[in-house]
Design a protein around this motif. Structure first.
Motif, PDB file in Angstrom:
ATOM      1  N   ILE A   1      38.676  47.138  51.978  1.00  0.00           N
ATOM      2  CA  ILE A   1      38.878  47.088  50.540  1.00  0.00           C
ATOM      3  C   ILE A   1      37.514  47.123  49.877  1.00  0.00           C
ATOM      4  CG2 ILE A   1      39.684  45.684  48.636  1.00  0.00           C
ATOM      5  CD1 ILE A   1      41.768  44.569  50.506  1.00  0.00           C
ATOM      6  N   GLU A   2      37.434  47.936  48.841  1.00  0.00           N
ATOM      7  CA  GLU A   2      36.177  48.048  48.091  1.00  0.00           C
ATOM      8  C   GLU A   2      36.476  47.893  46.604  1.00  0.00           C
ATOM      9  OE1 GLU A   2      32.332  50.982  47.640  1.00  0.00           O
ATOM     10  OE2 GLU A   2      34.153  51.749  48.567  1.00  0.00           O
ATOM     11  N   TYR A   3      35.688  47.052  45.965  1.00  0.00           N
ATOM     12  CA  TYR A   3      35.783  46.854  44.523  1.00  0.00           C
ATOM     13  C   TYR A   3      34.704  47.713  43.874  1.00  0.00           C
ATOM     14  CZ  TYR A   3      35.567  44.489  39.991  1.00  0.00           C
ATOM     15  OH  TYR A   3      35.567  44.214  38.661  1.00  0.00           O
TER      16      TYR A   3
ATOM     17  N   ALA B   1      32.656  38.008  43.668  1.00  0.00           N
ATOM     18  CA  ALA B   1      33.766  37.058  43.564  1.00  0.00           C
ATOM     19  C   ALA B   1      34.989  37.719  42.947  1.00  0.00           C
ATOM     20  CB  ALA B   1      33.344  35.848  42.750  1.00  0.00           C
ATOM     21  N   GLN B   2      34.787  38.664  42.032  1.00  0.00           N
ATOM     22  CA  GLN B   2      35.916  39.378  41.443  1.00  0.00           C
ATOM     23  C   GLN B   2      36.662  40.177  42.498  1.00  0.00           C
ATOM     24  OE1 GLN B   2      34.564  41.668  38.106  1.00  0.00           O
ATOM     25  NE2 GLN B   2      34.438  39.878  36.773  1.00  0.00           N
ATOM     26  N   LYS B   3      35.951  40.690  43.479  1.00  0.00           N
ATOM     27  CA  LYS B   3      36.615  41.392  44.578  1.00  0.00           C
ATOM     28  C   LYS B   3      37.547  40.426  45.304  1.00  0.00           C
ATOM     29  CE  LYS B   3      35.840  43.277  49.142  1.00  0.00           C
ATOM     30  NZ  LYS B   3      34.891  43.435  50.225  1.00  0.00           N
ATOM     31  N   GLU B   4      37.059  39.236  45.560  1.00  0.00           N
ATOM     32  CA  GLU B   4      37.877  38.249  46.257  1.00  0.00           C
ATOM     33  C   GLU B   4      39.096  37.851  45.433  1.00  0.00           C
ATOM     34  OE1 GLU B   4      37.295  37.168  49.395  1.00  0.00           O
ATOM     35  OE2 GLU B   4      35.610  38.561  49.448  1.00  0.00           O
ATOM     36  N   THR B   5      38.915  37.616  44.136  1.00  0.00           N
ATOM     37  CA  THR B   5      40.027  37.123  43.321  1.00  0.00           C
ATOM     38  C   THR B   5      41.024  38.217  42.972  1.00  0.00           C
ATOM     39  OG1 THR B   5      38.749  37.434  41.298  1.00  0.00           O
ATOM     40  CG2 THR B   5      38.673  35.269  42.305  1.00  0.00           C
ATOM     41  N   TYR B   6      40.563  39.431  42.738  1.00  0.00           N
ATOM     42  CA  TYR B   6      41.471  40.491  42.313  1.00  0.00           C
ATOM     43  C   TYR B   6      42.028  41.272  43.504  1.00  0.00           C
ATOM     44  CZ  TYR B   6      43.425  44.535  40.023  1.00  0.00           C
ATOM     45  OH  TYR B   6      44.284  45.513  39.612  1.00  0.00           O
ATOM     46  N   CYS B   7      41.174  41.786  44.330  1.00  0.00           N
ATOM     47  CA  CYS B   7      41.616  42.690  45.405  1.00  0.00           C
ATOM     48  C   CYS B   7      42.392  41.950  46.493  1.00  0.00           C
ATOM     49  CB  CYS B   7      40.423  43.410  46.020  1.00  0.00           C
ATOM     50  SG  CYS B   7      39.572  44.499  44.871  1.00  0.00           S
ATOM     51  N   HIS B   8      41.851  40.844  46.969  1.00  0.00           N
ATOM     52  CA  HIS B   8      42.494  40.160  48.086  1.00  0.00           C
ATOM     53  C   HIS B   8      43.823  39.526  47.686  1.00  0.00           C
ATOM     54  CE1 HIS B   8      39.341  40.512  51.193  1.00  0.00           C
ATOM     55  NE2 HIS B   8      38.602  40.769  50.133  1.00  0.00           N
ATOM     56  N   ASN B   9      43.960  39.119  46.431  1.00  0.00           N
ATOM     57  CA  ASN B   9      45.241  38.561  45.999  1.00  0.00           C
ATOM     58  C   ASN B   9      46.304  39.632  45.841  1.00  0.00           C
ATOM     59  OD1 ASN B   9      44.419  35.925  45.920  1.00  0.00           O
ATOM     60  ND2 ASN B   9      43.816  35.993  43.782  1.00  0.00           N
ATOM     61  N   ASN B  10      45.926  40.840  45.507  1.00  0.00           N
ATOM     62  CA  ASN B  10      46.896  41.906  45.248  1.00  0.00           C
ATOM     63  C   ASN B  10      47.138  42.833  46.432  1.00  0.00           C
ATOM     64  OD1 ASN B  10      47.434  41.144  42.573  1.00  0.00           O
ATOM     65  ND2 ASN B  10      45.519  42.070  41.914  1.00  0.00           N
ATOM     66  N   ILE B  11      46.426  42.677  47.514  1.00  0.00           N
ATOM     67  CA  ILE B  11      46.579  43.612  48.631  1.00  0.00           C
ATOM     68  C   ILE B  11      47.984  43.542  49.237  1.00  0.00           C
ATOM     69  CG2 ILE B  11      45.650  42.070  50.393  1.00  0.00           C
ATOM     70  CD1 ILE B  11      44.356  44.579  51.623  1.00  0.00           C
ATOM     71  N   GLY B  12      48.549  42.358  49.326  1.00  0.00           N
ATOM     72  CA  GLY B  12      49.898  42.228  49.870  1.00  0.00           C
ATOM     73  C   GLY B  12      50.929  42.902  48.982  1.00  0.00           C
ATOM     74  N   ILE B  13      50.752  42.788  47.690  1.00  0.00           N
ATOM     75  CA  ILE B  13      51.678  43.414  46.730  1.00  0.00           C
ATOM     76  C   ILE B  13      51.612  44.934  46.851  1.00  0.00           C
ATOM     77  CG2 ILE B  13      52.183  43.714  44.284  1.00  0.00           C
ATOM     78  CD1 ILE B  13      50.972  40.871  43.908  1.00  0.00           C
ATOM     79  N   ASP B  14      50.395  45.475  46.946  1.00  0.00           N
ATOM     80  CA  ASP B  14      50.235  46.919  47.015  1.00  0.00           C
ATOM     81  C   ASP B  14      50.787  47.498  48.310  1.00  0.00           C
ATOM     82  OD1 ASP B  14      49.059  46.891  44.539  1.00  0.00           O
ATOM     83  OD2 ASP B  14      47.012  46.901  45.303  1.00  0.00           O
TER      84      ASP B  14
END
Length: 67
Positions: A1-3, A50-63
């Motif tokens: 994953i890349e932000y 930190a935005q990568k951690e809060t946004y990407c990692h929380n939404n990866i399961g949904i995507d």
């Protein structure tokens, strides 16, 4: 994953933050100057990582479930 956070002016990308690099990269003369300035601010780099951690990692399961 890349932000990635890109900055544009008149439809031309002049700078980009890439979480895989952990820094800003400039594409134009102005963008190079801005990237150097932004890269000197370690608190801003930490915030974007930190935005990568809060946004990407929380939404990866949904995507992945939607695909």
């Amino acid at each position: 994953i890349e932000y990635i956070r890109s900055y544009y002016f008149n439809k031309v990308e002049y700078a980009r933050f890439s979480s895989s690099l952990g820094k800003f990269v400039g594409f134009t003369q102005y963008g190079l100057k801005q990237a150097d300035y932004w890269n000197s601010d370690t608190s801003q780099l930490a915030q974007l990582n930190a935005q990568k951690e809060t946004y990407c990692h929380n939404n990866i399961g949904i995507d992945y479930q939607a695909a």
